[in-house]
Design a protein around this motif. Structure first.
Motif, PDB file in Angstrom:
ATOM      1  N   TYR B 216       0.844  -1.189   0.000  1.00 24.03           N
ATOM      2  CA  TYR B 216       0.000   0.000   0.000  1.00 24.03           C
ATOM      3  C   TYR B 216       0.877   1.237   0.000  1.00 24.03           C
ATOM      4  N   SER B 243      -4.364   5.325  -2.936  1.00 23.02           N
ATOM      5  CA  SER B 243      -5.550   6.039  -2.513  1.00 23.02           C
ATOM      6  C   SER B 243      -5.417   7.509  -2.812  1.00 23.02           C
ATOM      7  N   ARG B 244      -6.562   8.152  -3.039  1.00 22.69           N
ATOM      8  CA  ARG B 244      -6.570   9.590  -3.184  1.00 22.69           C
ATOM      9  C   ARG B 244      -6.405  10.213  -1.819  1.00 22.69           C
ATOM     10  N   ARG B 250       1.679   5.437  -7.054  1.00 22.35           N
ATOM     11  CA  ARG B 250       2.239   5.527  -8.405  1.00 22.35           C
ATOM     12  C   ARG B 250       3.757   5.593  -8.359  1.00 22.35           C
ATOM     13  N   LEU B 253       4.905   2.179  -7.814  1.00 17.16           N
ATOM     14  CA  LEU B 253       4.708   1.440  -9.062  1.00 17.16           C
ATOM     15  C   LEU B 253       5.860   1.690 -10.011  1.00 17.16           C
ATOM     16  N   ARG B 254       6.260   2.960 -10.118  1.00 20.52           N
ATOM     17  CA  ARG B 254       7.360   3.286 -11.031  1.00 20.52           C
ATOM     18  C   ARG B 254       8.629   2.574 -10.626  1.00 20.52           C
ATOM     19  N   VAL B 257       8.309  -1.237 -11.322  1.00 24.37           N
ATOM     20  CA  VAL B 257       8.284  -1.590 -12.740  1.00 24.37           C
ATOM     21  C   VAL B 257       9.661  -1.400 -13.363  1.00 24.37           C
ATOM     22  N   CYS B 263       3.491  -6.005 -11.972  1.00 22.76           N
ATOM     23  CA  CYS B 263       2.649  -5.273 -11.031  1.00 22.76           C
ATOM     24  C   CYS B 263       1.233  -5.113 -11.535  1.00 22.76           C
ATOM     25  N   THR B 264       0.312  -5.012 -10.558  1.00 19.33           N
ATOM     26  CA  THR B 264      -1.072  -4.649 -10.842  1.00 19.33           C
ATOM     27  C   THR B 264      -1.367  -3.435  -9.983  1.00 19.33           C
ATOM     28  N   TYR B 265      -2.257  -2.582 -10.450  1.00 19.37           N
ATOM     29  CA  TYR B 265      -2.507  -1.327  -9.735  1.00 19.37           C
ATOM     30  C   TYR B 265      -4.002  -1.130  -9.561  1.00 19.37           C
ATOM     31  N   VAL B 266      -4.438  -0.897  -8.331  1.00 26.10           N
ATOM     32  CA  VAL B 266      -5.854  -0.614  -8.083  1.00 26.10           C
ATOM     33  C   VAL B 266      -5.953   0.503  -7.059  1.00 26.10           C
ATOM     34  N   LEU B 267      -7.145   1.063  -6.953  1.00 24.96           N
ATOM     35  CA  LEU B 267      -7.419   2.021  -5.889  1.00 24.96           C
ATOM     36  C   LEU B 267      -7.975   1.279  -4.681  1.00 24.96           C
ATOM     37  N   ILE B 268      -7.961   1.935  -3.541  1.00 25.51           N
ATOM     38  CA  ILE B 268      -8.296   1.224  -2.301  1.00 25.51           C
ATOM     39  C   ILE B 268      -9.759   0.804  -2.267  1.00 25.51           C
ATOM     40  N   GLY B 299      -5.476   4.587   5.676  1.00 26.40           N
ATOM     41  CA  GLY B 299      -5.830   3.512   4.748  1.00 26.40           C
ATOM     42  C   GLY B 299      -5.177   2.201   5.118  1.00 26.40           C
TER      43      GLY B 299
END
Lengths: 396, 403
Positions: B216, B243-244, B250, B253-254, B257, B263-268, B299
């Motif tokens: 997270y 999360s916002r 992100r 993630l960078r 990667v 990787c997979t990316y989702v919001l909370i 979160g």
């Protein structure tokens, strides 16, 4: 002239009649300047046009390109369309009418599978037709049901030969019953809001997520007589919570907007959680906007009651077992926008729209017919829909 | 049940008083820089107080809420100021969010202090051990005005103050400064860099082939662990939850990667959807409290809650220098409020919350931290080994006895 012998209401003959009319039109056009219209053609082409436009609207609003309409509107339009089909389509007995409605219902649910209110209204109308038929025949519904149970136990035979009798007043009765259904639909939000004062006391902190018109009306009605505080979780990525908050503020309700990540953090100060939902499933669970399952788990952890405001037309006989048809996804650029270009191609991004909430996490359902526990939902379903209509794809 | 006494006039009252204090403090720095020890108590008067911004939710009215658009240096006149320029720069970097993350903030703080010590010269008739500590106090209050101090920064400051006061009085200034610089370097090396090596070693034992790991936000320690594990040829894939409004995921993630990890990316809000695929959850921590609660980015407690509901193990990775003596049971007593304007977003050309200040009954809440109860956490991986959440006071006691 030979075709006049086949005067019945089945769909294939309808198509032949339409073809006839078109050829007559074409032939007449060759000989006369102005086209001659047949009296029946207007109604039928009008009807099919309306059906087509409704289907295309359903398809469009799912992708987000068209205007987003609430489920209440969709339910009303579906019922109005079904009433029009009953009035204008050609049918001779209840069985044929049910076949027509089932066929159109299948097309409508296929246009937008996630919009379950369409299927629910089709099933309600089918149940209305069955009831009116049974009333015309003179037998009451209970004996019919008992008969079918008895038949299940003894012969297991289907009542195929029913629904073939022709009754003169069936059409008028069915249309009147559908009108009653429409009045019921129009009054659902008010019926739910009228119960608000029983559930909200003063100085409460209420939490909600996203935007639900039912919950909005519920809270606004309570705000006329009580003072309370509302916390709205914004529900990323669509952030519909922002709209909800601004709309609640117009009625002078104290509102706070929090990001989704803060749901558990503030839950210890919340007295009640009131949410809306997209669908109520047959086991009492919900298919609601994403983030609702987290909210329900946090409420359970703090023993905060979770109240779902859902009108009866959202109750669907589906079960949540079909994993591949349960979830709906929209474009992942809502989650990871195209500006993050370099990593976009190497990453999977998901943007599901709905969440499943199991019935153990829900305390109360408030609907237009009153408050119910989740364990009672199966009973309500048997009152609204006939078990043979649960699957629109099979059926007589 | 809460009493919601919202009074707009109250909010306007305190900022006016603070503005008067600021005016007084702007005149003050024209005094000479050397002061007698009697002025110790007034050191914080030279730091201008930052005013709160916007309507604060009543439950959090004991905390400060600053706006990023009003930097704390507006009231400071340069160069006639008591505060060292590298500290001013650091404060601005904190308040604008350029330096974020507890490890990064601590390291930056320690480097700035090294610069301060370098430029320091003992005034006549003063002892370095006492005067330097006095010099540091206004710097620290300035930094806490820019952004409230984190637990790791607090521990680092305590360590430095202790080291400074332990300098013997007959030590020459150059010798003392060199010693302090070495202390700071060794602190960073031991507590942060070597600690993360040790934690990676323990954590990699917990990662097996075929794992699906959920992380997270952006924790430097967890990213380090995953990169090390990938180098050691473990086969796993990562799901990054974000999360916002900060969207720190992100950045993580960078980094992942770039290393080549799948990787997979989702919001909370999509957590319930993605969690059935997950085999382990790795979380970073901002601080570990003495009653076993984990204080981390807002979160984190939600992730631990839902993971517990799906029976997925939750592992928290934390260095021992972040353990703190405070106790807290929920996220209200001591937290941080970020700029509320961050929540405003424009979608489809419409910005619903644009004029939230004008609407009387609307408040925006942008929390930074939250507190996870210890029953949601299965294991804490520290440089001293793998311990359960409830052993934190034991570690604190052992550390105190050592020192």
């Amino acid at each position: 002239m030979t075709r006049r012998r086949f005067l019945s209401g089945s769909a294939s003959v309808q198509a032949f009649r339409r073809l006839d009319q078109l050829t007559i039109l074409a032939r007449n056009q060759r000989f006369t300047e102005t086209p001659v219209k047949m009296p029946g053609a207007d109604k039928e082409t009008d009807l099919s046009e309306r059906i087509e436009s409704f289907l295309s609207e359903l398809k469009r609003c799912g992708s987000g390109a068209g205007s987003l309409r609430g489920s209440a509107e969709t339910a009303r339009e579906t019922t109005a369309l079904l009433r029009r089909i009953t009035a204008q389509a050609r049918w001779g007995n209840a069985g044929e009418l049910m076949e027509i409605i089932r066929k159109e219902g299948r097309r409508m649910t296929a246009a937008q599978p996630s919009e379950t209110t369409v299927g629910n209204m089709v099933r309600r109308v089918l149940k209305i037709i069955r009831e009116e038929y049974a009333r015309s025949r003179g037998s009451s519904e209970e004996t019919d049901q008992q008969e079918s149970l008895h038949k299940l136990l003894t012969s297991g035979g289907s009542s195929e030969d029913n629904f073939r009798q022709h009754f003169a007043h069936l059409k008028a009765n069915v249309i009147e019953a559908i009108n009653e259904l429409l009045t019921e639909l129009e009054g659902t939000t008010d019926n739910i809001s009228m119960q608000a004062l029983e559930h909200i006391h003063s100085n409460e902190v209420i939490m909600t997520i996203g935007r639900s018109r039912t919950v909005e009306a519920f809270l606004k009605d309570a705000a006329r007589k009580r003072k309370f505080h509302v916390i709205v979780a914004e529900c990323a990525p669509f952030c519909q919570g922002h709209e909800m908050a601004t709309s609640l503020c117009k009625e002078d309700i104290e509102t706070t907007v929090i990001p989704d990540a803060a749901i558990f953090a503030v839950m210890s100060r919340v007295n009640k959680v009131i949410i809306g939902t997209q669908t109520v499933l047959a086991n009492g669970g919900l298919r609601a906007v994403n983030g609702t399952h987290t909210l329900a788990l946090a409420a359970k952890h703090h023993s905060t009651p979770l109240i779902v405001c859902a009108p009866m037309f959202k109750l669907s006989p589906q079960f949540p077992n079909e994993e591949d048809t349960f979830h709906k996804f929209v474009s992942p650029h809502e989650v990871l926008p195209f500006t993050e270009g370099e990593i976009l191609s190497k990453v999977n991004a998901h943007c599901p729209v709905f969440d499943y909430v199991p019935p153990e996490l829900i305390t109360l359902f408030i609907s237009n017919i009153g408050g119910n526990a989740p364990s009672y939902i199966y009973r309500l379903m048997s009152e609204l829909y006939h078990p043979e209509d649960h699957e629109l794809y099979t059926g007589k | 049940k809460k009493q919601h006494k919202k009074n707009k006039k109250d909010d306007r009252g305190p900022p006016e008083k603070e503005k008067e204090k600021e005016k007084a403090s702007v005149l003050a720095p024209s005094k000479p820089a050397t002061q007698s020890p009697a002025h110790k108590g007034t050191a914080s008067k030279y730091v201008p107080l930052r005013s709160d911004y916007g309507y604060k939710v009543s439950l959090f009215s004991h905390l400060h809420q600053y706006s990023r658009k009003n930097p704390p240096t507006q009231q400071i006149s340069i160069p006639a100021t008591v505060i060292h320029p590298s500290i001013v720069r650091l404060g601005l970097q904190y308040s604008q969010g350029i330096i974020a993350g507890s490890n990064a903030r601590s390291v930056a703080l320690l480097h700035a202090f090294k610069q301060v010590i370098q430029d320091y010269s003992t005034p006549p008739n003063e002892e370095l051990s006492r005067d330097l500590v006095n010099k540091l106090s206004p710097y620290i209050s300035f930094l806490s005005q820019c952004r409230p101090l984190s637990a790791s920064m607090g521990n680092a400051i305590k360590y430095i103050k202790k080291e400074i006061s332990n300098i013997p009085s007959q030590c020459k200034e150059e010798e003392a400064k060199r010693r302090l610089q070495e202390c700071i370097d060794s602190y960073i090396n031991e507590k942060i860099i070597l600690a993360s090596e040790a934690i990676s070693k323990y954590a990699i034992e917990k990662i097996s082939d075929g794992d699906v790991i959920l992380v997270y936000g952006c924790s430097s320690l967890v990213n380090h662990i995953l990169c090390e594990a990938f180098e050691k040829q473990r086969k796993f894939r990562v799901i990054v939850v974000d999360s916002r409004p900060r969207l720190e995921g992100r950045e993580a993630l960078r980094r992942l990667v770039k290393k080549g990890i799948r990787c997979t990316y989702v919001l909370i809000s999509a957590l319930s959807y993605i969690l059935p695929e997950v085999s382990k959850v790795f979380l970073g921590a901002h601080a570990l409290l003495a009653n076993g609660y984990v204080m981390s980015r807002v979160g984190t407690s939600q992730i631990a809650l839902v993971a517990k509901a799906y029976n997925v193990p939750v592992l928290v990775c934390c260095e021992t220098y972040k353990f703190c003596e405070r106790v807290q049971t929920d996220s209200f007593e001591s937290n941080e409020l970020d700029d509320p304007d961050d929540l405003i977003v424009t979608r489809n050309g419409k910005t619903h919350l644009e004029n939230w200040q004008t609407v009387k009954s609307l408040g925006l809440l942008n929390l930074v931290y939250d507190v996870t109860p210890p029953d949601f956490v299965d294991l804490v991986i520290t440089d001293l080994g793998m311990i359960p959440c409830t052993s934190v006071p034991v570690v604190l006691r052992v550390k105190n006895v050592d020192q």
